[in-house]
Design a protein around this motif. Structure first.
Motif, PDB file in Angstrom:
ATOM      1  N   GLU A  42       0.810  -1.216   0.000  1.00 50.55           N
ATOM      2  CA  GLU A  42       0.000   0.000   0.000  1.00 50.55           C
ATOM      3  C   GLU A  42       0.846   1.268   0.000  1.00 50.55           C
ATOM      4  O   GLU A  42       0.487   2.258  -0.646  1.00 50.55           O
ATOM      5  CB  GLU A  42      -0.956   0.008   1.199  1.00 50.55           C
ATOM      6  CG  GLU A  42      -2.146  -0.922   1.053  1.00 50.55           C
ATOM      7  CD  GLU A  42      -3.258  -0.587   2.026  1.00 50.55           C
ATOM      8  OE1 GLU A  42      -3.102   0.353   2.830  1.00 50.55           O
ATOM      9  OE2 GLU A  42      -4.301  -1.278   1.983  1.00 50.55           O
ATOM     10  N   CYS A  43       1.964   1.247   0.700  1.00 50.61           N
ATOM     11  CA  CYS A  43       2.793   2.460   0.753  1.00 50.61           C
ATOM     12  C   CYS A  43       3.758   2.552  -0.418  1.00 50.61           C
ATOM     13  O   CYS A  43       4.487   3.535  -0.561  1.00 50.61           O
ATOM     14  CB  CYS A  43       3.545   2.543   2.072  1.00 50.61           C
ATOM     15  SG  CYS A  43       4.886   1.375   2.252  1.00 50.61           S
ATOM     16  N   GLY A  44       3.766   1.525  -1.285  1.00 49.46           N
ATOM     17  CA  GLY A  44       4.621   1.575  -2.460  1.00 49.46           C
ATOM     18  C   GLY A  44       6.026   1.079  -2.238  1.00 49.46           C
ATOM     19  O   GLY A  44       6.879   1.214  -3.119  1.00 49.46           O
ATOM     20  N   ALA A  45       6.289   0.463  -1.077  1.00 51.07           N
ATOM     21  CA  ALA A  45       7.630  -0.045  -0.802  1.00 51.07           C
ATOM     22  C   ALA A  45       7.883  -1.378  -1.483  1.00 51.07           C
ATOM     23  O   ALA A  45       9.031  -1.788  -1.649  1.00 51.07           O
ATOM     24  CB  ALA A  45       7.841  -0.195   0.702  1.00 51.07           C
ATOM     25  N   LYS A  46       6.808  -2.078  -1.894  1.00 48.97           N
ATOM     26  CA  LYS A  46       6.946  -3.374  -2.544  1.00 48.97           C
ATOM     27  C   LYS A  46       5.840  -3.504  -3.585  1.00 48.97           C
ATOM     28  O   LYS A  46       4.696  -3.146  -3.310  1.00 48.97           O
ATOM     29  CB  LYS A  46       6.841  -4.507  -1.517  1.00 48.97           C
ATOM     30  CG  LYS A  46       7.216  -5.881  -2.048  1.00 48.97           C
ATOM     31  CD  LYS A  46       7.232  -6.903  -0.915  1.00 48.97           C
ATOM     32  CE  LYS A  46       7.608  -8.284  -1.422  1.00 48.97           C
ATOM     33  NZ  LYS A  46       8.991  -8.343  -1.955  1.00 48.97           N
ATOM     34  N   PRO A  47       6.176  -3.994  -4.797  1.00 46.40           N
ATOM     35  CA  PRO A  47       5.136  -4.156  -5.811  1.00 46.40           C
ATOM     36  C   PRO A  47       4.226  -5.326  -5.480  1.00 46.40           C
ATOM     37  O   PRO A  47       4.602  -6.228  -4.725  1.00 46.40           O
ATOM     38  CB  PRO A  47       5.936  -4.431  -7.093  1.00 46.40           C
ATOM     39  CG  PRO A  47       7.204  -5.048  -6.618  1.00 46.40           C
ATOM     40  CD  PRO A  47       7.503  -4.389  -5.301  1.00 46.40           C
ATOM     41  N   ALA A  48       3.038  -5.303  -6.032  1.00 44.58           N
ATOM     42  CA  ALA A  48       2.053  -6.356  -5.777  1.00 44.58           C
ATOM     43  C   ALA A  48       2.118  -7.399  -6.881  1.00 44.58           C
ATOM     44  O   ALA A  48       1.920  -7.084  -8.049  1.00 44.58           O
ATOM     45  CB  ALA A  48       0.651  -5.754  -5.710  1.00 44.58           C
ATOM     46  N   ARG A 362       4.657  -4.917 -22.955  1.00 43.19           N
ATOM     47  CA  ARG A 362       4.304  -3.611 -22.396  1.00 43.19           C
ATOM     48  C   ARG A 362       2.986  -3.657 -21.637  1.00 43.19           C
ATOM     49  O   ARG A 362       2.809  -2.925 -20.646  1.00 43.19           O
ATOM     50  CB  ARG A 362       4.227  -2.566 -23.510  1.00 43.19           C
ATOM     51  CG  ARG A 362       4.082  -1.148 -22.963  1.00 43.19           C
ATOM     52  CD  ARG A 362       4.062  -0.113 -24.061  1.00 43.19           C
ATOM     53  NE  ARG A 362       4.290   1.215 -23.491  1.00 43.19           N
ATOM     54  CZ  ARG A 362       4.091   2.360 -24.122  1.00 43.19           C
ATOM     55  NH1 ARG A 362       3.667   2.356 -25.362  1.00 43.19           N
ATOM     56  NH2 ARG A 362       4.319   3.515 -23.534  1.00 43.19           N
ATOM     57  N   TYR A 363       2.065  -4.498 -22.077  1.00 45.69           N
ATOM     58  CA  TYR A 363       0.741  -4.539 -21.457  1.00 45.69           C
ATOM     59  C   TYR A 363       0.533  -5.764 -20.571  1.00 45.69           C
ATOM     60  O   TYR A 363      -0.573  -6.006 -20.110  1.00 45.69           O
ATOM     61  CB  TYR A 363      -0.342  -4.475 -22.551  1.00 45.69           C
ATOM     62  CG  TYR A 363      -0.245  -3.192 -23.345  1.00 45.69           C
ATOM     63  CD1 TYR A 363      -0.605  -1.979 -22.772  1.00 45.69           C
ATOM     64  CD2 TYR A 363       0.272  -3.188 -24.636  1.00 45.69           C
ATOM     65  CE1 TYR A 363      -0.480  -0.795 -23.473  1.00 45.69           C
ATOM     66  CE2 TYR A 363       0.403  -1.999 -25.344  1.00 45.69           C
ATOM     67  CZ  TYR A 363       0.020  -0.810 -24.764  1.00 45.69           C
ATOM     68  OH  TYR A 363       0.154   0.375 -25.454  1.00 45.69           O
ATOM     69  N   HIS A 364       1.595  -6.514 -20.312  1.00 42.59           N
ATOM     70  CA  HIS A 364       1.482  -7.705 -19.471  1.00 42.59           C
ATOM     71  C   HIS A 364       1.631  -7.292 -18.006  1.00 42.59           C
ATOM     72  O   HIS A 364       2.674  -6.766 -17.612  1.00 42.59           O
ATOM     73  CB  HIS A 364       2.562  -8.715 -19.855  1.00 42.59           C
ATOM     74  CG  HIS A 364       2.349 -10.077 -19.263  1.00 42.59           C
ATOM     75  ND1 HIS A 364       2.456 -10.338 -17.913  1.00 42.59           N
ATOM     76  CD2 HIS A 364       2.027 -11.260 -19.845  1.00 42.59           C
ATOM     77  CE1 HIS A 364       2.213 -11.620 -17.688  1.00 42.59           C
ATOM     78  NE2 HIS A 364       1.954 -12.199 -18.840  1.00 42.59           N
ATOM     79  N   PRO A 365       0.608  -7.530 -17.168  1.00 42.54           N
ATOM     80  CA  PRO A 365       0.700  -7.103 -15.765  1.00 42.54           C
ATOM     81  C   PRO A 365       1.914  -7.681 -15.052  1.00 42.54           C
ATOM     82  O   PRO A 365       2.543  -7.001 -14.230  1.00 42.54           O
ATOM     83  CB  PRO A 365      -0.611  -7.622 -15.156  1.00 42.54           C
ATOM     84  CG  PRO A 365      -1.553  -7.730 -16.304  1.00 42.54           C
ATOM     85  CD  PRO A 365      -0.702  -8.123 -17.482  1.00 42.54           C
ATOM     86  N   GLY A 366       2.258  -8.942 -15.347  1.00 47.02           N
ATOM     87  CA  GLY A 366       3.418  -9.547 -14.698  1.00 47.02           C
ATOM     88  C   GLY A 366       4.715  -8.859 -15.059  1.00 47.02           C
ATOM     89  O   GLY A 366       5.594  -8.657 -14.201  1.00 47.02           O
ATOM     90  N   ALA A 367       4.857  -8.475 -16.319  1.00 48.60           N
ATOM     91  CA  ALA A 367       6.060  -7.766 -16.751  1.00 48.60           C
ATOM     92  C   ALA A 367       6.136  -6.401 -16.084  1.00 48.60           C
ATOM     93  O   ALA A 367       7.198  -5.971 -15.616  1.00 48.60           O
ATOM     94  CB  ALA A 367       6.068  -7.620 -18.274  1.00 48.60           C
ATOM     95  N   ARG A 368       5.016  -5.717 -16.019  1.00 51.00           N
ATOM     96  CA  ARG A 368       4.996  -4.383 -15.432  1.00 51.00           C
ATOM     97  C   ARG A 368       5.332  -4.438 -13.935  1.00 51.00           C
ATOM     98  O   ARG A 368       6.108  -3.609 -13.441  1.00 51.00           O
ATOM     99  CB  ARG A 368       3.624  -3.740 -15.656  1.00 51.00           C
ATOM    100  CG  ARG A 368       3.291  -3.534 -17.136  1.00 51.00           C
ATOM    101  CD  ARG A 368       1.850  -3.075 -17.323  1.00 51.00           C
ATOM    102  NE  ARG A 368       1.679  -1.702 -16.881  1.00 51.00           N
ATOM    103  CZ  ARG A 368       1.831  -0.630 -17.646  1.00 51.00           C
ATOM    104  NH1 ARG A 368       2.197  -0.768 -18.912  1.00 51.00           N
ATOM    105  NH2 ARG A 368       1.626   0.582 -17.169  1.00 51.00           N
ATOM    106  N   GLU A 369       4.768  -5.404 -13.228  1.00 46.56           N
ATOM    107  CA  GLU A 369       5.057  -5.507 -11.801  1.00 46.56           C
ATOM    108  C   GLU A 369       6.506  -5.910 -11.557  1.00 46.56           C
ATOM    109  O   GLU A 369       7.122  -5.475 -10.576  1.00 46.56           O
ATOM    110  CB  GLU A 369       4.099  -6.501 -11.135  1.00 46.56           C
ATOM    111  CG  GLU A 369       2.655  -6.018 -11.050  1.00 46.56           C
ATOM    112  CD  GLU A 369       2.502  -4.695 -10.316  1.00 46.56           C
ATOM    113  OE1 GLU A 369       3.266  -4.440  -9.361  1.00 46.56           O
ATOM    114  OE2 GLU A 369       1.637  -3.892 -10.709  1.00 46.56           O
ATOM    115  N   THR A 370       7.060  -6.731 -12.443  1.00 49.40           N
ATOM    116  CA  THR A 370       8.468  -7.103 -12.298  1.00 49.40           C
ATOM    117  C   THR A 370       9.373  -5.898 -12.498  1.00 49.40           C
ATOM    118  O   THR A 370      10.333  -5.687 -11.739  1.00 49.40           O
ATOM    119  CB  THR A 370       8.833  -8.216 -13.293  1.00 49.40           C
ATOM    120  OG1 THR A 370       8.047  -9.386 -13.003  1.00 49.40           O
ATOM    121  CG2 THR A 370      10.314  -8.585 -13.205  1.00 49.40           C
ATOM    122  N   ILE A 371       9.082  -5.092 -13.496  1.00 51.64           N
ATOM    123  CA  ILE A 371       9.883  -3.877 -13.715  1.00 51.64           C
ATOM    124  C   ILE A 371       9.775  -2.951 -12.512  1.00 51.64           C
ATOM    125  O   ILE A 371      10.776  -2.398 -12.032  1.00 51.64           O
ATOM    126  CB  ILE A 371       9.434  -3.171 -15.011  1.00 51.64           C
ATOM    127  CG1 ILE A 371       9.787  -4.025 -16.227  1.00 51.64           C
ATOM    128  CG2 ILE A 371      10.105  -1.794 -15.129  1.00 51.64           C
ATOM    129  CD1 ILE A 371       9.169  -3.537 -17.532  1.00 51.64           C
TER     130      ILE A 371
END
Length: 394
Positions: A42-48, A362-371
């Motif tokens: 929630e605070c942005g310290a770790k991606p979901a 670019r539109y894959h949620p898993g790729a975005r969260e990994t980045i």
């Protein structure tokens, strides 16, 4: 260290939690995850991760896309993909209007070839080109099928609806993907094609997998087995059966059911021994390689990241493997590398995925969260990682 802005998954989770009038502790108590992880997300310290997001969405009784921010409208507009969605939506609404007199006749074999070409474009991850051609192909096939009542044309029309589903999912338009699956069922019934009907159940199951509704997903897979099991056991039917088992394996993995995963993987492997490489069957990419890829994905879903990397090292991707599957493998590999502290390798895998399939990645949620995760854990953001973060809109 770079920071996320206020429009990230954790911020949306916090907003929706407050709308549900839950404290962090109350939400955490209903999740199979710790209070500490929820607080960090929630605070942005770790991606979901996607499984975490699905669990939160299930508890809050909202769509996953509310939390992920899909579709990623800004990026879609930059890539001029957003403007291609409305014509697809309109084409899907033609299904019950009968033949359109303004559409000239085309030979059935040409229309069927067009449907097959669209499947090939999606597997090659040429999403823009497939999205551009899809509405016209749907309109022509709809008219041709109504005019001739041909089984082959109804099958081809069902295939184009399946392509509409694939494109919608990859671009984050899950509401549209549901419409496309309904249309696929409508056409499959007119074609009296049990394999297409079973594939539709498989795709519905994956929708519920993304939403964290694993019991419904498993029931849909079972329904698919019932449909294809009643058909003649051809190589096509065996390949579809195997793919249903693969879908069930990742659903069971997300539900943390190791024994069920093992059973479905074993059944799929047996099907693959009977069919060999059946990549051409309904563009499912089914075969021994896809079984190995799903076994690795199941390990990722169960957060067995070291095991996933061990399996990844044992997988040799054939040159003929669909680009979409290759990119998915690289994204799974990157997530596992990030979670085990191999940040340079993770960045390299994500870059490889981007090179192989830029639109899909670019539109894959898993790729975005990994980045996003790599950005968070990097003490000093490498220029390449900064570029990738900007590319996804971070």
């Amino acid at each position: 260290m770079p920071r996320l802005d206020d429009d990230h998954t954790g911020a949306r989770i916090k907003e929706q939690r407050k709308l549900a009038r839950l404290t962090q502790r109350q939400l955490a108590d209903r999740l199979p995850y710790s209070y500490s992880l929820l607080n960090q997300v929630e605070c942005g310290a770790k991606p979901a991760n996607l499984d975490f997001v699905a669990a939160v969405a299930q508890v809050l009784r909202i769509d996953v896309t509310v939390l992920t921010g899909q579709p990623y409208v800004t990026e879609l507009q930059q890539d001029r993909l957003a403007e291609l969605v409305r014509p697809i939506r309109e084409a899907l609404d033609l299904y019950d209007l009968g033949a359109d007199d303004a559409i000239p006749d085309r030979p059935a074999e040409q229309l069927i070839a067009s449907a097959e070409a669209l499947c090939a474009e999606v597997r090659a991850t040429h999403l823009r080109n497939a999205a551009r051609l899809l509405p016209t192909t749907i309109a022509e096939l709809t008219t041709a099928a109504w005019r001739t009542q041909s089984t082959e044309l109804w099958q081809a029309l069902a295939s184009t609806y399946r392509t509409a589903h694939d494109i919608s999912v990859k671009l984050g338009y899950y509401d549209l993907s549901g419409v496309a699956l309904d249309r696929m069922d409508w056409a499959a019934h007119r074609a009296s094609d049990p394999c297409l009907a079973a594939i539709r159940q498989y795709m519905r199951a994956l929708v519920y997998f993304r939403e964290g509704e694993y019991t419904i997903g498993q029931r849909l897979v079972a329904a698919g087995h019932g449909i294809v099991g009643a058909a003649q056991q051809t190589r096509e039917a065996i390949a579809v059966t195997g793919q249903l088992h693969l879908g069930a394996s990742v659903i069971a993995a997300r539900a943390d059911q190791q024994a069920v995963v093992d059973t479905h993987i074993a059944e799929a492997r047996d099907c693959a021994r009977q069919t060999g490489d059946a990549s051409e069957v309904h563009w499912l990419s089914f075969g021994p390689t896809n079984v190995a890829l799903h076994e690795m994905s199941a390990a990722v879903e169960m957060r067995q990241y070291d095991e996933a990397l061990t399996q990844a090292r044992q997988i040799t991707l054939p040159m003929a493997l669909a680009t979409s599957r290759r990119a998915h493998f690289l994204i799974d590999k990157a997530r596992s590398e990030m979670e085990t502290g191999r940040t340079e390798a993770a960045l390299s895998s994500i870059i490889d995925a981007r090179h192989a399939a830029p639109e899909q990645t670019r539109y894959h949620p898993g790729a975005r969260e990994t980045i996003k995760g790599l950005v968070h854990i990097s003490r000093r953001t490498p220029d390449t990682l900064g570029h990738m973060a900007a590319w996804i809109g971070l």
